[in-house]
Design a protein around this motif. Sequence first.
Motif, PDB file in Angstrom:
ATOM      1  N   VAL B 227      43.253  36.252  36.382  1.00  0.00           N
ATOM      2  CA  VAL B 227      43.113  35.301  37.489  1.00  0.00           C
ATOM      3  C   VAL B 227      42.875  36.056  38.799  1.00  0.00           C
ATOM      4  N   ARG B 228      43.595  37.171  39.004  1.00  0.00           N
ATOM      5  CA  ARG B 228      43.443  37.919  40.258  1.00  0.00           C
ATOM      6  C   ARG B 228      42.047  38.520  40.391  1.00  0.00           C
ATOM      7  N   ARG B 229      41.463  38.889  39.240  1.00  0.00           N
ATOM      8  CA  ARG B 229      40.113  39.466  39.299  1.00  0.00           C
ATOM      9  C   ARG B 229      39.085  38.461  39.812  1.00  0.00           C
ATOM     10  N   THR B 230      39.399  37.164  39.671  1.00  0.00           N
ATOM     11  CA  THR B 230      38.445  36.152  40.162  1.00  0.00           C
ATOM     12  C   THR B 230      38.496  36.020  41.679  1.00  0.00           C
ATOM     13  N   GLY B 231      39.520  36.594  42.311  1.00  0.00           N
ATOM     14  CA  GLY B 231      39.694  36.420  43.748  1.00  0.00           C
ATOM     15  C   GLY B 231      40.570  35.233  44.107  1.00  0.00           C
ATOM     16  N   TYR B 232      41.196  34.616  43.117  1.00  0.00           N
ATOM     17  CA  TYR B 232      42.094  33.469  43.362  1.00  0.00           C
ATOM     18  C   TYR B 232      43.113  33.830  44.445  1.00  0.00           C
TER      19      TYR B 232
END
Lengths: 575, 575
Positions: B227-232
Amino acid sequence: MRKSIATVSVSGTLTEKLEAIAAAGFDGVEIFENDLLACPLSPEEVRARAADLGLTIDLYQPFRDFEAVPPDVLAGNLRRAEHKFLMMERLGADLLLVCSNVSPAAVADDELAAEQLRLLAERAAEHGIRVAYEALAWGRHVNEYLHAWRVVRLADHPSLGTCLDSFHILSRGSDPIGIEAIPGEKIFFLQLADAPQLAMDVLQWSRHYRCFPGQGTFDLAGLVASVRRTGYAGPLSLEVFNDVFRQASAKRTALDGMRSLIALEQSLTGVTHPAAPAGFAFAELADTGALGGVLAALGFARTGTHSTKPVELWEQGDARLLLNTTGADPALIALGMDSPDPAGAAKHAESLLSPVLPRERAYEEAELEAVAAPDGTEIFFCDDAWLTDFAPTGPVPGAVTAIDHVALTQPWHYFDEAALFYRNVLGLQPQESLDLPDPYGLLRSKAMSGPDSGVRMVVNIAQVGVGNLPWQHVALACDDVVAVARRLRREHPGLLMPIPGNYYDDLEARQEVDPELRHLGVLYDRDERGGEFLQLYTVTVGRVFFEIVQRTGGYDGYGARNAPIRLAVQHARGH
Amino acid sequence: MRKSIATVSVSGTLTEKLEAIAAAGFDGVEIFENDLLACPLSPEEVRARAADLGLTIDLYQPFRDFEAVPPDVLAGNLRRAEHKFLMMERLGADLLLVCSNVSPAAVADDELAAEQLRLLAERAAEHGIRVAYEALAWGRHVNEYLHAWRVVRLADHPSLGTCLDSFHILSRGSDPIGIEAIPGEKIFFLQLADAPQLAMDVLQWSRHYRCFPGQGTFDLAGLVASVRRTGYAGPLSLEVFNDVFRQASAKRTALDGMRSLIALEQSLTGVTHPAAPAGFAFAELADTGALGGVLAALGFARTGTHSTKPVELWEQGDARLLLNTTGADPALIALGMDSPDPAGAAKHAESLLSPVLPRERAYEEAELEAVAAPDGTEIFFCDDAWLTDFAPTGPVPGAVTAIDHVALTQPWHYFDEAALFYRNVLGLQPQESLDLPDPYGLLRSKAMSGPDSGVRMVVNIAQVGVGNLPWQHVALACDDVVAVARRLRREHPGLLMPIPGNYYDDLEARQEVDPELRHLGVLYDRDERGGEFLQLYTVTVGRVFFEIVQRTGGYDGYGARNAPIRLAVQHARGH
């Protein structure tokens, strides 16, 4: 038929289990292996103890993972069996339960299974022991009862038969009518367990959630009828793994098991049940003086006083409430059932081991037959005679027409016992069973009703932590809740439970409703067929509150959707 | 990252929930609809209360059964949504969770679902509200998170995004790496829940058995990393339906939820954990005078007394036990952990919200860092300095070489909290979790161990009725249990727990064992790889007993097979 029970079905040490089982009137027991292993008594001492208690040892169980294995495994298994045969001789048990193999070492080969089971039966016979082979629902290759019978027939040894277990058969959805293909003398044993329908792994379901016949949803009467058609002459034996029973009183659990078998047997042998009660004759509440005012506000009038006891009769329409002013805190203590045959109903209750209550009788008092429900509530079977003791002044017309239902809170260990009691003793049919969110836990709720819904009851158990208060209530039927609410809001504004505005915001989002409901604090529910339900709650007094309900369009529920709202308000008000 | 939690995750009224959540340090909350409906506060009042507590309202949930429906149903659903938008404006919530439709009225048509969700998002936007669409694992047509994303992309509206819920993703076995296909700005919300592996219907699993991250078996760190890799940029939000949490203290549950999120965040942000303890420095027992004799019989010697406190040091090999003679009944009250970096370990424990214990210090006393475990046991982080306070007389050779493990009994509401504490604070890895039969219930048992098994612990909760006694014990390692047993049988025959002969009959049926085990009362277990375990139990003293164990061949368990025997003997002896 003889009645047995597996020791695993009740709590305690083996000695405590045997005593509880004997006290409940069972003829025999299945000794569950782990119970023996943990027991300080030798097998000879257990045998003597059982004999002293009048119990036969009908089965030793289980022996696992025996058949359909490679030769080296077989040698170890036979060695293991020889040890068990010697122990069983000391124990005085002559029937061994062998469960179908669940081990990865087992081979899918019926011939091999049969050959090895024949060998086991030969060895058993040398000790005067017989072997009952059972298909576990999760057996590796043999998991259907007809498959186990196929293997037993193939083995063809007089000391080898099959054991049927209702859970293993019915949990898989197998049709028990196939049992009639098995000659009765080859059914060596019959184990009975019921279970609620649960969507879970069958092993977990079996190990934790079995219950006594009539407490679940399996058709045990149908299965046992098929077994009887074979000529089976062995016992009906309960084998129940249940996490709650494990923690409950052994004596009480054993007695309830016996009650379940008696009811099962009655249903098979065509014992005519007395007609179910047609309605509530009365509900009796303990009172310290606070409830009379509430009843008066609700439109009841005191129409009589008992000739010899400190009990007042309050009436409105066909709703009759007794206030017992002996000084106990407000609580629902007794229910009178309108019974077409009070003596027959009491005799039936007694045949199901319900404790008959001694009743002090005075000259001219009606002879009321009463038994104790599992939670101690007194259940009276009445015709109209009971009223004469109160010399009532006459009918009280009003908005309330009758008692709609009563809701009792059960001790959580005895929820299944209560369901069985009301089903078998009163002839009520169980309906919905629900888990309702409570601010501090869950409320498990089961509704039951009699023919034409003349008697409706809800039994609840609270699985809650902080603030666990076992509320009970009487719900009163009326034809116009809105009118009642209008009058009460005007005349007794403090009597009604306040309902949050947020509840009405949501209700109005879901459908068009009369905006007055919000103003009056009336709750609303609608079923799928358009039936409607209106509810009005009073505040609680001690453990008790009242509900006024109105059913239209055949609504048959209890407003379960609204219960969490009511519970939250009650908790928030500290009641 | 910001941290939120759904109000459904903790017990109580909405007000109590908000207070507990704020006290635990959360930034925001998801308001669970039923909590609001049952709350006497208006939406405006709830908004003000949350603001006063420093909480933002990050999500309102759930809105159900909206999309992919026939036109007449859509009209009602939009009407329902408008009511909710108005309420959300009053509440000050600008994000609505929409769960994928579970109704039989829903159609399998992504175009239709997208069209109707776009319409919903348009309406929402007029109120300044955004909509997060989530795939329920049991959604009728949309039940995979990538499917929900497909529908959201198809709808293509700035006010419509997706909500990810780790339970719905991981319970189905979906690979969370696909999350990286979703642009971060289209992930409107992230709900986190862990769960134990259970073979049951996913709806029941979700509604009753969710737990906080780290308490179950899901790889939440992996999911959140994706999820963090998406920029969330939204919050990590806990949404846990758990029957036990429902009944527990809201404050304590909220704090444990926060602890789970801090630990999760630490694992993501590469916070270096201090090394796990290498072994037990000591175990401290409260004593009223009875335990010294037991320890002496077991071969321990008193080698020192604390310079200022009424605490004795008893030693044998590397096993060090402290007897605290302040007068409390025998119980295990503290554990010393051999820590390579005591200050760092204590700081780490503190970062995970463990209560740091105040410690009276006197001149020359070692500075011991201590925190309280969930059951109140004091956990000390030690290097060798602590010993100097006792001025020990020197090593005591003997058969006992070290502390093998300790077993603690937890209050049942806090089993998951304890597991999380020992996992995150001490760095122990959870191992087997078992349900062990007790004569009066079940004992749920979870073993945990550190690197090289230097520290082994077992936490138990007793789900038992009658005779619920929370035993604790210290297990001592030795290289020759048989020799110890011989000496004790000779010199202190009353010290050892008697083991039923039936246990040995069964053991000998299963395998060849030294017949002396029966005579000595030594229990035996063997694992699948041939590792062996010998166990010898003392009788109980107060809440405490001792076990002497011997591990060979890499045996890594705790003799679970034998635990029911021991429990039955203890109950039968009334201890």
